[in-house]
Enzyme design. Structure first.
Site, short mmCIF file in Angstrom:
data_model
loop_
_atom_site.label_atom_id
_atom_site.label_comp_id
_atom_site.label_asym_id
_atom_site.label_seq_id
_atom_site.Cartn_x
_atom_site.Cartn_y
_atom_site.Cartn_z
N ALA A 148 5.84 4.16 2.09
CA ALA A 148 6.44 5.18 2.96
C ALA A 148 7.36 4.51 3.99
O ALA A 148 8.45 5.01 4.27
CB ALA A 148 5.35 5.98 3.67
N SER A 172 0.85 -1.18 0.00
CA SER A 172 0.00 0.00 0.00
C SER A 172 0.90 1.24 0.00
O SER A 172 2.12 1.13 0.10
CB SER A 172 -0.86 0.01 1.25
OG SER A 172 -0.02 0.16 2.38
N LYS A 173 0.27 2.41 -0.07
CA LYS A 173 1.03 3.67 -0.01
C LYS A 173 1.80 3.75 1.31
O LYS A 173 2.93 4.21 1.35
CB LYS A 173 0.07 4.85 -0.11
CG LYS A 173 -0.37 5.13 -1.53
CD LYS A 173 -0.49 6.65 -1.75
CE LYS A 173 -0.82 6.94 -3.19
NZ LYS A 173 -2.25 7.17 -3.44
N ARG A 174 1.16 3.29 2.38
CA ARG A 174 1.80 3.32 3.70
C ARG A 174 3.06 2.48 3.72
O ARG A 174 4.08 2.87 4.26
CB ARG A 174 0.83 2.78 4.76
CG ARG A 174 0.18 3.83 5.53
CD ARG A 174 0.20 3.93 7.03
NE ARG A 174 0.43 2.83 7.89
CZ ARG A 174 -0.51 2.15 8.51
NH1 ARG A 174 -1.79 2.39 8.26
NH2 ARG A 174 -0.20 1.20 9.36
#
Ligand code: GLU
Length: 494
Positions: free
Chosen positions: A263, A258-260
């Site tokens: 990051a 995911s985007k998380r």
């Protein structure tokens, strides 16, 4: 057509909607490899009809990323080719014509339903716990009715008239036959009210017109795969071989990236975006090797592949549908393997920009000399700066605590430094063959350990507790500078 023998015509068809991530790069790579393996063509097609999701600069980043990975195309928007244009926004009229053809043959219909009506239908279905689907209001409008409403300026979309009874079986080369109940399929929109064709129609029309033999794409297209096959059948076209690749899981193996997670990865000095990997010190060769093996294998033990090896060995018959967890430790491992496979000249050229960025003035000659010393020790290219920055400094200022080796007092350390200086001064060069033997004699004479005596010298000369091999490094730094640095260490300890 399903084997690797015939020249394949394949395409990578990205939408310029953001950064290129590992998943897209792998899709591009497999397509490229199949084309090269079979002596076919690899086509770059830009799917840019969704103007709302368009991101400025995304296409440039994409092209740069592919080139960096060594993936080149035979046909595409920049190089042209016999089946262009290769940008979907320049093919709008083509899709209109084919949509029209489907309406005329009864495989598609005009739908005038208003957004309000569709929202109401959806809410109704939600209440009744039914999967959302088009309710069929316009499915059976007569041709005359539809034409009149169009003339009157009513807004419309074009939908596929999906069969409602029976089943549809489609074939995926990796996954085998997939059979779905037609009742679970929707009357998908093919052309939006602004006249723009959606992916389903545009990509199938393009693949047909561009004579694509194998569609290798992400598994997000599996749910609408039956529609895609049905479109081919409605047109009466021969279907290409379809392959839906495995998905990438987050490093823990639990769930999709995911985007998380992206990051998180960047906090640890990693990235899933191709554009960032170069800066992080990864070699394109290592990226290719790593992603090639996330969904494909040659045998159960070979892990090192150059692009040339991949082209020779790739086969779509060894693609694997199981999800692959992104393993950055493995990535570092592959990067190390490919760094070690570089010549000194090549490694020097690749680490140079990292030194420059860190503010060092380098010389290519010195870089070529230090490259072999660094090779075994680098996980990423940028590590070179931390490891070898001292080669390019006029002076280094070590911490006194670092100079004092384990088990030594400050006085003992000072004595070692002074005796070392005497040895070095007595020799006319700092070549390993000249200074290592007397330094070993010194160790004997002083009664300390090799680690302690060489440790003091290492910190004095490099400013670091960890460095490339000491004597080889001294030889590159040169006698004068080595003596200066030892003298400075003596001053710091005094
Ligand atoms: N434009 C589509 C995407 O970026 C292409 C999918 C395909 O390869 O057909 O997902």
């Amino acid at each position: 057509m399903t084997n690797n023998v015939l020249p394949a015509r394949v395409r990578f068809a990205p939408s310029p909607t953001g950064h290129v991530h590992l998943g897209s790069a792998r899709t591009a790579l497999y397509n490229y490899l199949l084309a090269k393996r079979t002596g076919g063509q690899f086509i770059l097609r830009i799917e840019d009809t969704d103007t709302k999701r368009f991101v400025q600069g995304a296409e440039e980043e994409l092209i740069e990323g592919l080139k960096w990975l060594g993936i080149t195309w035979d046909e595409g928007p920049d190089v042209g080719g016999p089946y262009g244009p290769y940008r979907q926004s320049q093919r709008i009229e083509i899709y209109k014509k084919y949509a029209q053809e489907l309406v005329e043959s009864g495989h598609a219909f005009y739908c005038f339903c208003t957004p309000e009506h569709l929202t109401k239908v959806r809410e109704d279905q939600q209440k009744r716990k039914l999967p959302p689907h088009y309710d069929g209001t316009c499915r059976n409008l007569s041709k005359e009715d539809a034409e009149t409403r169009i003339k009157n300026g009513e807004k419309y979309v074009i939908r596929f008239k999906t069969p409602k009874e029976g089943t549809t079986t489609v074939h995926d080369h990796i996954r085998g036959d997939i059979t779905v109940e037609n009742s679970t399929l929707d009357d998908y929109i093919l052309v939006k009210s602004d006249g723009f064709a959606l992916y389903h129609l545009a990509a199938m029309v393009d693949d047909h017109l561009m004579k694509i033999t194998h569609v290798i794409r992400g598994s997000e297209w599996l749910p609408t795969f039956p529609l895609h096959s049905l479109l081919y059948r409605a047109f009466g076209w021969e279907e290409p071989v379809f392959l839906h690749l495995s998905i990438f899981l987050k490093p823990s193996g639990k769930g999709k990236m995911s985007k998380r997670d992206a990051a998180e990865a960047s906090k640890d000095g990693y990235s899933t975006f191709i554009s960032e990997l170069k800066e992080l010190g990864y070699l394109p060769e290592a990226v290719d090797n790593w992603i090639a093996l996330m969904g494909w294998s040659y045998d159960d033990h070979t892990e090192f592949f150059t692009m040339k090896d991949l082209v020779e060995k790739f086969s779509i018959d060894h693609l694997n549908p199981s999800p692959a967890a992104i393993n950055f430790t493995k990535f570092d491992h592959f990067n190390g393997l490919h760094i070690r496979a570089l010549t000194a000249e090549d490694l020097a050229e690749r680490i140079e920009p990292f030194f420059t960025k860190a503010g060092h003035t380098t010389s290519r000659d010195v870089l070529i000399k230090i490259a072999p010393l660094l090779k075994e020790r680098l996980a990423t290219l940028d590590d070179a700066v931390e490891m070898a920055g001292f080669f390019f400094k006029d002076s280094v200022t070590p911490c006194v605590e670092d100079l004092i080796q384990k088990g030594l007092t400050r006085e003992q350390t000072l004595r070692i430094a002074q005796e070392t200086e005497k040895v070095l001064i007595s020799k006319s060069a700092v070549q390993i063959t000249v200074v290592e033997p007397p330094m070993r004699e010194l160790v004997e004479k002083l009664g300390f350990s090799v680690g302690q005596v060489f440790g003091v010298l290492r910190v004095a000369v490099t400013g670091q507790r960890v460095s490339p091999p000491l004597f080889e490094s001294m030889e590159i730094i040169g006698r004068e500078k080595v003596l200066e640095r030892v003298k400075k260490a003596i001053e710091l300890l005094s």
